[in-house]
Design a protein around this motif. Structure first.
Motif, PDB file in Angstrom:
ATOM      1  N   TYR A  33       0.850  -1.206   0.000  1.00 35.38           N
ATOM      2  CA  TYR A  33       0.000   0.000   0.000  1.00 35.38           C
ATOM      3  C   TYR A  33       0.878   1.246   0.000  1.00 35.38           C
ATOM      4  CZ  TYR A  33       0.851   0.249   5.089  1.00 35.38           C
ATOM      5  OH  TYR A  33       1.434   0.332   6.326  1.00 35.38           O
ATOM      6  N   ASP A  34       0.262   2.356  -0.406  1.00 37.18           N
ATOM      7  CA  ASP A  34       0.979   3.619  -0.479  1.00 37.18           C
ATOM      8  C   ASP A  34      -0.028   4.758  -0.368  1.00 37.18           C
ATOM      9  OD1 ASP A  34       2.998   5.467  -0.729  1.00 37.18           O
ATOM     10  OD2 ASP A  34       3.329   5.147  -2.870  1.00 37.18           O
ATOM     11  N   TYR A  35       0.485   5.964  -0.172  1.00 40.69           N
ATOM     12  CA  TYR A  35      -0.369   7.147  -0.102  1.00 40.69           C
ATOM     13  C   TYR A  35      -0.791   7.564  -1.508  1.00 40.69           C
ATOM     14  CZ  TYR A  35       0.749   7.752   4.812  1.00 40.69           C
ATOM     15  OH  TYR A  35       0.860   7.560   6.156  1.00 40.69           O
ATOM     16  N   PHE A  36      -1.956   8.177  -1.602  1.00 39.79           N
ATOM     17  CA  PHE A  36      -2.432   8.720  -2.875  1.00 39.79           C
ATOM     18  C   PHE A  36      -3.072  10.084  -2.626  1.00 39.79           C
ATOM     19  CE2 PHE A  36      -6.399   7.090  -1.244  1.00 39.79           C
ATOM     20  CZ  PHE A  36      -7.350   7.990  -1.723  1.00 39.79           C
ATOM     21  N   VAL A  37      -3.173  10.885  -3.677  1.00 36.25           N
ATOM     22  CA  VAL A  37      -3.891  12.148  -3.617  1.00 36.25           C
ATOM     23  C   VAL A  37      -4.592  12.324  -4.956  1.00 36.25           C
ATOM     24  CG1 VAL A  37      -1.862  13.473  -4.347  1.00 36.25           C
ATOM     25  CG2 VAL A  37      -3.729  14.642  -3.187  1.00 36.25           C
ATOM     26  N   ALA A  38      -5.832  12.802  -4.921  1.00 35.91           N
ATOM     27  CA  ALA A  38      -6.633  12.935  -6.143  1.00 35.91           C
ATOM     28  C   ALA A  38      -7.534  14.157  -6.042  1.00 35.91           C
ATOM     29  CB  ALA A  38      -7.471  11.683  -6.374  1.00 35.91           C
ATOM     30  N   ILE A  39      -7.895  14.685  -7.200  1.00 33.60           N
ATOM     31  CA  ILE A  39      -8.812  15.817  -7.269  1.00 33.60           C
ATOM     32  C   ILE A  39      -9.907  15.486  -8.269  1.00 33.60           C
ATOM     33  CG2 ILE A  39      -9.080  18.252  -7.934  1.00 33.60           C
ATOM     34  CD1 ILE A  39      -6.315  18.791  -6.958  1.00 33.60           C
ATOM     35  N   SER A  40     -11.143  15.715  -7.877  1.00 35.52           N
ATOM     36  CA  SER A  40     -12.270  15.503  -8.780  1.00 35.52           C
ATOM     37  C   SER A  40     -13.235  16.670  -8.660  1.00 35.52           C
ATOM     38  CB  SER A  40     -12.984  14.179  -8.455  1.00 35.52           C
ATOM     39  OG  SER A  40     -13.630  14.265  -7.193  1.00 35.52           O
ATOM     40  N   ASP A  41     -14.159  16.770  -9.622  1.00 37.62           N
ATOM     41  CA  ASP A  41     -15.172  17.817  -9.531  1.00 37.62           C
ATOM     42  C   ASP A  41     -16.286  17.363  -8.601  1.00 37.62           C
ATOM     43  OD1 ASP A  41     -16.777  16.072 -10.995  1.00 37.62           O
ATOM     44  OD2 ASP A  41     -16.370  17.067 -12.903  1.00 37.62           O
TER      45      ASP A  41
END
Length: 201
Positions: A33-41
Motif C-alpha cells: 500500500y501507499d499514499y495517494f492524492v486525487a482531485i475531482s469535480d
C-alpha cells in the motif's frame, strides 16, 4: 469551469509534489500500500490522481452522495467523512461557488485491515497536511478567477472603445439626428445582439 482553472499539466506536478513533500511521511516504506492524492469535480469526475495503485472508488463519488461535513478547516474548506474508506475528503468552494473535491489517503493490494490500521495511525497528521494542501490549491483557484475577471473586464472595455471608434466614423457622415441615431443603433447591434433599441439625446 473547473477544468479550465486546474489544467492537467499543473495538477500532475502539483499533486506529485504534494504527495512526496507533504502527505507521504519521511522515510515511508511499505509493501502492498501507499499514499495517494486525487482531485475531482463535485460530480465525481476525476481531474487528476497520483497513486502507486489504482485510484480507490471513493474518488469517483459525487458530492451529493455524502453526509454533511465533519469540520470546517478554513473558510471555503470543509472536511467530509468517508465511512469505511481509508482516505480523507476535502471540499473546496471558491468565492464564485465553484467546488472541487480533494482526496488523500492509503490504497493498495494489501489486506484492507492492514490499510485501515495504518490509516488510523496517521489520520490526524494527514488531516493537517491535507488542510495545508487545500488552502494552497484554493488560493491558486481564487487567483486564477481574479485574473480571468480582470481579463474579461479589459476585453469588455476594448469592445466598447472599438464600438465608439467605429460609430464616430458613421456619426460624422450626417448632421441629421435620425441618421445619427440609426448609425449608432446599427453599430450597437453588431456588438450587443438585439432586434431594436433607443437612443436618448
Amino acid at each position: 469551469s473547473l477544468a479550465k482553472l486546474l489544467k492537467p499539466k499543473f495538477l500532475g506536478s502539483y499533486l506529485m509534489d504534494a504527495l512526496s513533500d507533504q502527505l507521504r511521511p519521511f522515510g515511508f516504506s511499505s509493501e502492498g500500500y501507499d499514499y495517494f492524492v486525487a482531485i475531482s469535480d463535485d460530480t465525481g469526475g476525476l481531474l487528476q490522481c497520483v497513486s502507486s495503485y489504482s485510484p480507490p472508488e471513493c474518488v469517483f463519488s459525487p458530492l451529493s452522495a455524502h453526509s454533511p461535513p465533519v469540520e470546517t478547516l478554513y473558510p471555503g474548506i470543509e472536511l467530509f467523512p468517508m465511512g469505511a474508506a481509508s482516505c480523507h475528503r476535502l471540499v473546496l468552494t471558491t468565492s464564485t461557488g465553484l467546488r472541487c473535491q480533494v482526496f488523500a489517503g492509503l490504497s493498495g493490494s494489501a489486506p484492507s485491515e492492514d490499510i485501515s490500521l495504518a490509516f488510523a495511525r496517521d489520520r490526524d497528521r494527514l488531516v493537517s497536511r491535507l488542510g495545508f494542501l487545500g488552502r494552497s490549491l484554493l488560493e491558486f483557484m481564487e487567483r486564477e478567477i481574479r485574473s480571468r475577471a480582470v481579463g474579461e473586464e479589459a476585453l469588455e472595455q476594448y469592445r466598447e472603445l472599438s464600438l465608439l471608434q467605429r460609430a464616430v466614423i458613421n456619426l460624422n457622415q450626417s448632421r441629421k439626428i435620425q441618421d445619427v441615431a440609426r448609425a449608432l443603433l446599427k453599430e450597437c447591434q453588431l456588438v450587443f445582439p438585439a432586434d431594436c433599441g433607443m437612443v436618448f439625446f
